[in-house]
Design an enzyme around this catalytic site. Structure first.
Site, PDB file in Angstrom:
ATOM      1  N   ALA A 183       0.835  -1.204   0.000  1.00  0.00           N
ATOM      2  CA  ALA A 183       0.000   0.000   0.000  1.00  0.00           C
ATOM      3  C   ALA A 183       0.865   1.247   0.000  1.00  0.00           C
ATOM      4  O   ALA A 183       1.959   1.257   0.562  1.00  0.00           O
ATOM      5  CB  ALA A 183      -0.925   0.009   1.215  1.00  0.00           C
ATOM      6  N   ASP A 184       0.350   2.285  -0.650  1.00  0.00           N
ATOM      7  CA  ASP A 184       1.004   3.586  -0.587  1.00  0.00           C
ATOM      8  C   ASP A 184      -0.067   4.664  -0.612  1.00  0.00           C
ATOM      9  O   ASP A 184      -1.001   4.602  -1.423  1.00  0.00           O
ATOM     10  CB  ASP A 184       1.959   3.786  -1.765  1.00  0.00           C
ATOM     11  N   THR A 185       0.043   5.630   0.279  1.00  0.00           N
ATOM     12  CA  THR A 185      -0.924   6.727   0.389  1.00  0.00           C
ATOM     13  C   THR A 185      -0.213   8.052   0.173  1.00  0.00           C
ATOM     14  O   THR A 185       0.839   8.285   0.759  1.00  0.00           O
ATOM     15  CB  THR A 185      -1.595   6.726   1.776  1.00  0.00           C
TER      16      THR A 185
ATOM     17  N   ALA B  47      -2.964   3.512  -3.195  1.00  0.00           N
ATOM     18  CA  ALA B  47      -2.836   2.410  -4.149  1.00  0.00           C
ATOM     19  C   ALA B  47      -2.587   1.127  -3.368  1.00  0.00           C
ATOM     20  O   ALA B  47      -1.812   1.122  -2.405  1.00  0.00           O
ATOM     21  CB  ALA B  47      -1.688   2.677  -5.111  1.00  0.00           C
TER      22      ALA B  47
END
Length: 227
Positions: A73-75, A110
């Site tokens: 995950a990446d924010t 994502a």
């Protein structure tokens, strides 16, 4: 390779926010930091960067732990094409918050799923529009004093004192925190992965609501309208 039995879910992250969300959903998982250098090999736009970062984290952990289901995950916080990552210091945190003050920005997360048992891969992006209040200098200084801004994308935490900076959001609240559960469950489903989860709250549908400065949550009437 057999796919019988519940999968071992591994979160490629040490983020306390993501760990808390998965724990609240009662999803069995293990958190393993990816150790990835989050600088891409070439310049990327915000959405391409998000996809690259989530995939890089998932691939790194999947390579070390074959036969498990990995979630990367990446924010990121984005305003007019500019990515507001984690501030390097208090001065940059103040710069970020002044830029966001009185404006609507986007928060994207994502997700990348890698099923090491079947080689299935699924990915997606969740979006939430966040509108900041006009933040007065004294309020900004008080928030910076909390130290909360330093390890947060965009220099604020909607689940903490940063809620006082926000007027409203449109989209999933948990996406702003860092783990959009509706998207995660959909992507796991695309790989045929059952999730023995029980959400303590209702599923957050994409919605528009104002944020209460005292709680960071939507008003009770609006909460009851969620499916």
């Amino acid at each position: 390779m057999t796919t019988s039995g519940p999968p071992r879910l591994v979160l490629a992250s040490s983020s306390p926010r993501r760990i808390e969300i998965l724990t609240r959903w009662k999803i069995p998982f293990r958190a393993v930091p990816s150790g990835v250098d989050e600088r891409p090999p070439s310049p990327l736009g915000p959405l391409r960067y998000l996809a690259w970062a989530a995939a890089a984290k998932a691939e790194a952990v999947a390579a070390r732990m074959p036969g498990v289901v990995v979630v990367g995950a990446d924010t990121e916080v984005v305003l007019h094409g500019r990515v507001f990552g984690k501030p390097r210091d208090r001065a940059q945190a103040g710069e970020f918050l002044r830029a966001l003050s009185g404006r609507t920005h986007q928060v994207y997360t994502a997700l990348q799923i890698i099923d090491g048992r079947t080689s299935c891969r699924a990915r997606g992006v969740s979006r939430t529009d966040v509108t900041f209040r006009n933040v007065e200098p004294a309020n900004l200084a008080a928030y910076l004093e909390t130290g909360e801004a330093q390890d947060k994308a965009g220099a604020y935490a909607i689940q903490g004192e940063g809620r006082r900076l926000i007027a409203s959001i449109r989209g999933p609240y948990d996406n702003v925190v860092g783990m959009p559960m509706r998207l995660l469950l959909r992507l796991l489903g695309e790989c045929g992965i059952p999730v023995p989860a029980k959400n303590p709250d209702e599923l957050q549908n994409t919605s528009s609501h104002r944020v209460s400065p005292s709680t960071g949550r939507r008003p009770a009437a609006a909460r009851s309208a969620r499916p």
